[in-house]
Write a protein that holds these residues in place. Structure first.
Motif, short mmCIF file in Angstrom:
data_model
loop_
_atom_site.label_atom_id
_atom_site.label_comp_id
_atom_site.label_asym_id
_atom_site.label_seq_id
_atom_site.Cartn_x
_atom_site.Cartn_y
_atom_site.Cartn_z
N UNK A 252 -8.48 15.82 -26.33
CA UNK A 252 -8.43 14.84 -25.24
C UNK A 252 -9.81 14.36 -24.80
N UNK A 253 -10.85 15.11 -25.16
CA UNK A 253 -12.20 14.75 -24.73
C UNK A 253 -13.21 15.23 -25.76
N UNK A 254 -14.21 14.41 -26.06
CA UNK A 254 -15.33 14.80 -26.91
C UNK A 254 -16.60 14.57 -26.11
N UNK A 255 -17.27 15.65 -25.75
CA UNK A 255 -18.43 15.54 -24.87
C UNK A 255 -17.99 14.96 -23.54
N UNK A 256 -18.63 13.89 -23.12
CA UNK A 256 -18.29 13.25 -21.84
C UNK A 256 -17.26 12.13 -22.02
N UNK A 257 -16.79 11.92 -23.22
CA UNK A 257 -15.91 10.78 -23.52
C UNK A 257 -14.45 11.21 -23.55
N UNK A 258 -13.64 10.63 -22.67
CA UNK A 258 -12.20 10.82 -22.76
C UNK A 258 -11.67 10.03 -23.93
N UNK A 259 -10.73 10.60 -24.66
CA UNK A 259 -10.15 9.94 -25.82
C UNK A 259 -8.85 9.27 -25.40
N UNK A 260 -8.78 7.96 -25.59
CA UNK A 260 -7.59 7.20 -25.20
C UNK A 260 -7.30 7.38 -23.72
N UNK A 261 -6.10 7.79 -23.39
CA UNK A 261 -5.70 8.00 -22.00
C UNK A 261 -6.15 9.35 -21.47
N UNK A 262 -6.78 10.18 -22.34
CA UNK A 262 -7.20 11.51 -21.92
C UNK A 262 -6.10 12.55 -22.05
N UNK A 263 -4.98 12.15 -22.63
CA UNK A 263 -3.87 13.07 -22.89
C UNK A 263 -3.37 12.85 -24.32
N UNK A 264 -2.66 13.82 -24.89
CA UNK A 264 -2.15 13.63 -26.26
C UNK A 264 -1.33 12.36 -26.39
N UNK A 265 -1.63 11.57 -27.41
CA UNK A 265 -0.98 10.28 -27.58
C UNK A 265 0.32 10.35 -28.35
N UNK A 266 1.05 9.24 -28.42
CA UNK A 266 2.38 9.23 -29.04
C UNK A 266 2.36 9.53 -30.54
N UNK A 267 1.35 9.07 -31.26
CA UNK A 267 1.29 9.34 -32.70
C UNK A 267 1.05 10.84 -32.93
N UNK A 268 0.14 11.41 -32.16
CA UNK A 268 -0.12 12.84 -32.27
C UNK A 268 1.14 13.64 -32.00
N UNK A 269 1.85 13.28 -30.94
CA UNK A 269 3.08 14.01 -30.59
C UNK A 269 4.14 13.85 -31.68
N UNK A 270 4.23 12.66 -32.26
CA UNK A 270 5.23 12.44 -33.30
C UNK A 270 4.90 13.26 -34.55
#
Length: 285
Positions: A252-270
């Motif tokens: 969900x985060x790399x260093x100070x950068x939030x990835x996407x919405x900051x939560x697991x996304x739909x493709x990851x969940x699928x």
């Protein structure tokens, strides 16, 4: 009860002495290993793990003992509830002091069956935090692509990440391309395409990585093995890591950068749901 330890096909006391002080795996990291998931009393994709291990052994010119499969199967009755982790290690065996390999190689084979690690629910519900490692994966190294027992760089990168308050570390290669995490392959969703570093970026040919690429094809999710740099990783919509024991772990985060919405996304969940279904289908009782 686990852990259970087998040395060259012989069951040994878990708390006993197992390896010679002159074993080259200990003194020179001269060996390879595989970590495998046991589910429903079966090893998930055992043949793929063994194929990767045997390819690495061939490069190192260590003969692959023909009993490997038998020794792994002999350890499975130790798995009481059907779920466990197996680490298979093969070294060049005992050698004299110094670097030159012995003329006659008698490999040491260790099969260790342990309880499967229990990962926090937050790993999958909120995602991991990661840090970019200060060291680099060397795509030109003679051991690039081999799962050797030399994991000191990964240990140091993980220690560095934890000092920074992160849970994982991600390596770049010497050219600045994204490579992999400390013990996981790396995936990112960028402009609608699921991308993963190619093996030429010093990424290991992960068994779970290959399974995810197969799943993406089956689910009609565009996917590609290609080079990408840190800027694209940080600007991606989703990131996840893959490994045999942790499965599909969102980042969900790399260093100070939030990835996407900051939560697991739909493709990851699928992908995670389909991966769990594949494991259950192939190994479930």
């Amino acid at each position: 009860m686990l852990p259970a330890v087998w040395i060259n096909g012989q069951r040994q006391p878990a708390a006993g002495l197992h390896v010679s002080a002159r074993d080259r795996g200990l003194t020179l990291a001269d060996g390879v290993f595989e970590t495998m998931r046991v589910h429903g009393g079966q090893v998930f994709r055992l043949e793929r793990h063994l194929a990767r291990l045997e390819q690495s052994l061939a490069v190192l010119e260590i003969p692959a003992p023909p009993e490997l499969r038998d020794w792994i199967h002999a350890s499975l009755p130790d798995v009481q509830d059907g779920d466990a982790a197996i680490r298979l290690t093969v070294t060049r065996g005992v050698g004299a002091a110094g670097l030159p390999p012995p003329a006659e190689v008698v490999p040491t084979v260790l099969v260790v069956v342990s309880p499967r690690p229990v990962f926090p629910a937050a790993t999958y519900e909120a995602g991991l935090t990661a840090q970019i490692a200060s060291g680099r994966r060397n795509e030109h190294a003679m051991t690039a692509g081999l799962k050797t027992v030399a994991y000191t760089d990964a240990v140091l990168a993980l220690l560095e990440a934890r000092r920074a308050g992160a849970e994982e570390a991600i390596f770049l290669d010497t050219a600045g391309h994204c490579s992999e995490a400390t013990a996981s392959n790396l995936f990112a969703l960028s402009q609608g395409i699921l991308i993963t570093p190619p093996l030429t970026c010093a990424a290991l040919p992960g068994v779970t990585r290959a399974t995810v690429l197969e799943l993406a094809s089956a689910l009609n999710i565009p996917a590609a093995e290609r080079e990408f740099e840190l800027d694209e990783l940080l600007g991606s919509d989703e990131i996840f890591l893959t490994s045999s024991l942790r499965g599909i772990a969102p980042v969900s985060r790399v260093g100070e950068h939030a990835i996407g919405s900051g939560t697991p996304g739909p493709v990851t969940r699928r992908i995670a749901a389909e991966y769990a279904a594949v494991v259950e289908r192939e190994c479930g009782s």
